[in-house]
Scaffold this active site. Structure first.
Site, PDB file in Angstrom:
ATOM      1  CB  CYS A 130      49.925  41.428  49.608  1.00  0.00           C
ATOM      2  SG  CYS A 130      49.090  42.904  50.232  1.00  0.00           S
ATOM      3  CE  LYS A 195      47.480  48.094  46.858  1.00  0.00           C
ATOM      4  NZ  LYS A 195      46.757  46.858  47.114  1.00  0.00           N
ATOM      5  CE  LYS A 248      44.280  50.367  46.094  1.00  0.00           C
ATOM      6  NZ  LYS A 248      44.207  48.987  46.457  1.00  0.00           N
TER       7      LYS A 248
HETATM    8  C1  PBG Z   1      44.383  44.474  48.709  1.00  0.00           C
HETATM    9  C2  PBG Z   1      43.755  45.771  48.390  1.00  0.00           C
HETATM   10  C3  PBG Z   1      43.786  46.964  49.136  1.00  0.00           C
HETATM   11  C4  PBG Z   1      42.983  47.861  48.457  1.00  0.00           C
HETATM   12  C5  PBG Z   1      42.524  47.223  47.314  1.00  0.00           C
HETATM   13  N1  PBG Z   1      43.025  45.943  47.280  1.00  0.00           N
HETATM   14  C6  PBG Z   1      44.406  47.260  50.435  1.00  0.00           C
HETATM   15  C7  PBG Z   1      45.873  47.310  50.608  1.00  0.00           C
HETATM   16  O1  PBG Z   1      46.657  47.115  49.684  1.00  0.00           O
HETATM   17  O2  PBG Z   1      46.242  47.526  51.758  1.00  0.00           O
HETATM   18  C8  PBG Z   1      42.680  49.264  48.897  1.00  0.00           C
HETATM   19  C9  PBG Z   1      41.371  49.796  48.430  1.00  0.00           C
HETATM   20  C10 PBG Z   1      40.926  51.027  49.121  1.00  0.00           C
HETATM   21  O3  PBG Z   1      41.618  51.598  49.990  1.00  0.00           O
HETATM   22  O4  PBG Z   1      39.822  51.466  48.793  1.00  0.00           O
HETATM   23  N2  PBG Z   1      45.731  44.385  48.460  1.00  0.00           N
HETATM   24 ZN    ZN Z   2      46.946  42.734  49.503  1.00  0.00          ZN
END
Ligand code: PBG
Ligand code: ZN
Length: 325
Positions: A130, A195, A248
């Site tokens: 990321c 998150k 999340k």
């Molecule tokens: C990107 C992102 C992710 C998700 C939303 N934005 C993946 C991650 O962080 O690996 C996950 C969404 C989902 O699992 O439905 N950073």
């Molecule tokens: Zn990401």
């Protein structure tokens, strides 16, 4: 207060009585529907890891967005698959890429609908991380201006909301400053404030091909064991200027949602992520559960825990179920 003549079942005697005393409502107004966009045209490709979801080219995404708007769902969140990846993730702010094109096209065709851009680099970097990789770590401060540039490109494309999901420290402040400097003071930030480094993102990474090439995301996403740290993360984002905070994933973190609701007055969102969705779909397809009842119960629990906004792949189904009631 309670005497022993009190009989709770009196309040459950009829549908109307139950409706009268019910404490939590799930509404179409609560929902945001994620849309995956890919290069090309007339593409509507089923996503194996997310049954019922599709990768759509921009023209098809517009048709989907029209359906979403017709159901009364307030918003969509756009996730992209780019035509190229590089070390920096520069396709993430390229105005000719599917995300920026879709944002503009949906805004043009569905002027009422709220269009949210997911702000991150992992779908766009060759490393699948990321942010900018230095050695075997993601460099926080080198990543910040890139993240701000992604948010700016989405605002320029027409997004009313940008949603940073990268978990770099200080990104909300940098995005706010960048947006304001460019005349986008009305663009809203919905930050993925807490998150977690979760196994529940597995099906999403399959859908967008964003699994990290080496290592994992534990150096920037939160440890699932931590509750108090979530409060610090949320407080920081609010002080940096976020408008909406998000937790999340949703279901395994409802205690954190309740804490967030009790401690902060900011609008609160949850992301009902891909793994939560895929498990429900698999169990429903195996005939083990009643999909509609499971989904409505799960989403109601997110509201009961204190969330207002629910980002969910179930959004269109839920809207139809709520309309038929
Ligand atoms: C990107 C992102 C992710 C998700 C939303 N934005 C993946 C991650 O962080 O690996 C996950 C969404 C989902 O699992 O439905 N950073
Ligand atoms: Zn990401």
């Amino acid at each position: 207060m309670l005497d022993l003549t009190y009989r709770p079942r009196r309040l459950r005697t009829s549908p109307m009585m139950r409706a009268l005393v019910h404490e939590t409502s799930l509404e179409i107004n609560d929902l945001i529907y994620p849309i995956f966009v890919v290069p090309g045209s007339k593409i509507k490709e089923p996503i194996d890891t997310l049954p019922g979801q599709y990768r759509c080219s921009v023209d098809v995404a517009v048709e989907v967005a029209k359906e979403v708007a017709a159901l009364g769902i307030p918003g969509v969140e756009i996730f992209g698959i780019p035509t190229y990846k590089d070390e920096q993730g520069s396709s993430a702010w390229d105005m000719s890429q599917p995300v920026q094109q879709a944002i503009t096209a949906i805004r043009h065709n569905c002027p009422e609908l709220i269009v949210v851009g997911d702000v991150c680099l992992c779908q766009y970097t060759s490393t699948g991380h990321c942010g900018c990789v230095e050695g075997h770590d993601v460099d926080n401060d080198k990543t910040l201006p890139l993240i701000a540039q992604v948010a700016l490109s989405q605002a320029e494309a027409g997004a009313q909301v940008v949603a940073p999901s990268d978990m770099m420290d200080g990104r909300v402040a940098m995005i706010r400053e960048t947006l304001d400097d460019h005349g986008f003071s009305k663009v809203t930030i919905m930050s993925y404030a807490a998150k977690y480094a979760s196994a529940y993102y597995g099906p999403f990474r399959g859908a967008v091909n964003s699994a990290p090439e080496f290592g994992d995301r534990k150096g920037y996403q939160m440890d699932p064991a931590n509750r108090l740290e979530a409060l610090r993360e949320i407080e920081l984002d609010i002080r940096e200027g976020t408008d909406i905070i998000m937790i999340k994933p949703a279901l395994s973190y409802l205690d954190v949602v309740r804490e967030a609701r009790d401690n902060f007055d900011c609008p609160l969102a949850v992301y009902n992520v891909s793994g939560e969705y895929a498990m429900v779909k698999a169990a429903a397809q195996a005939g083990l559960i009643d999909e509609k009842r499971i989904v409505l119960e799960s989403l109601t629990s997110m509201k009961r825990a204190g969330a207002k906004i629910i980002i969910t792949y179930h959004a269109m189904d839920v809207a139809r179920w709520l309309l038929e009631k």
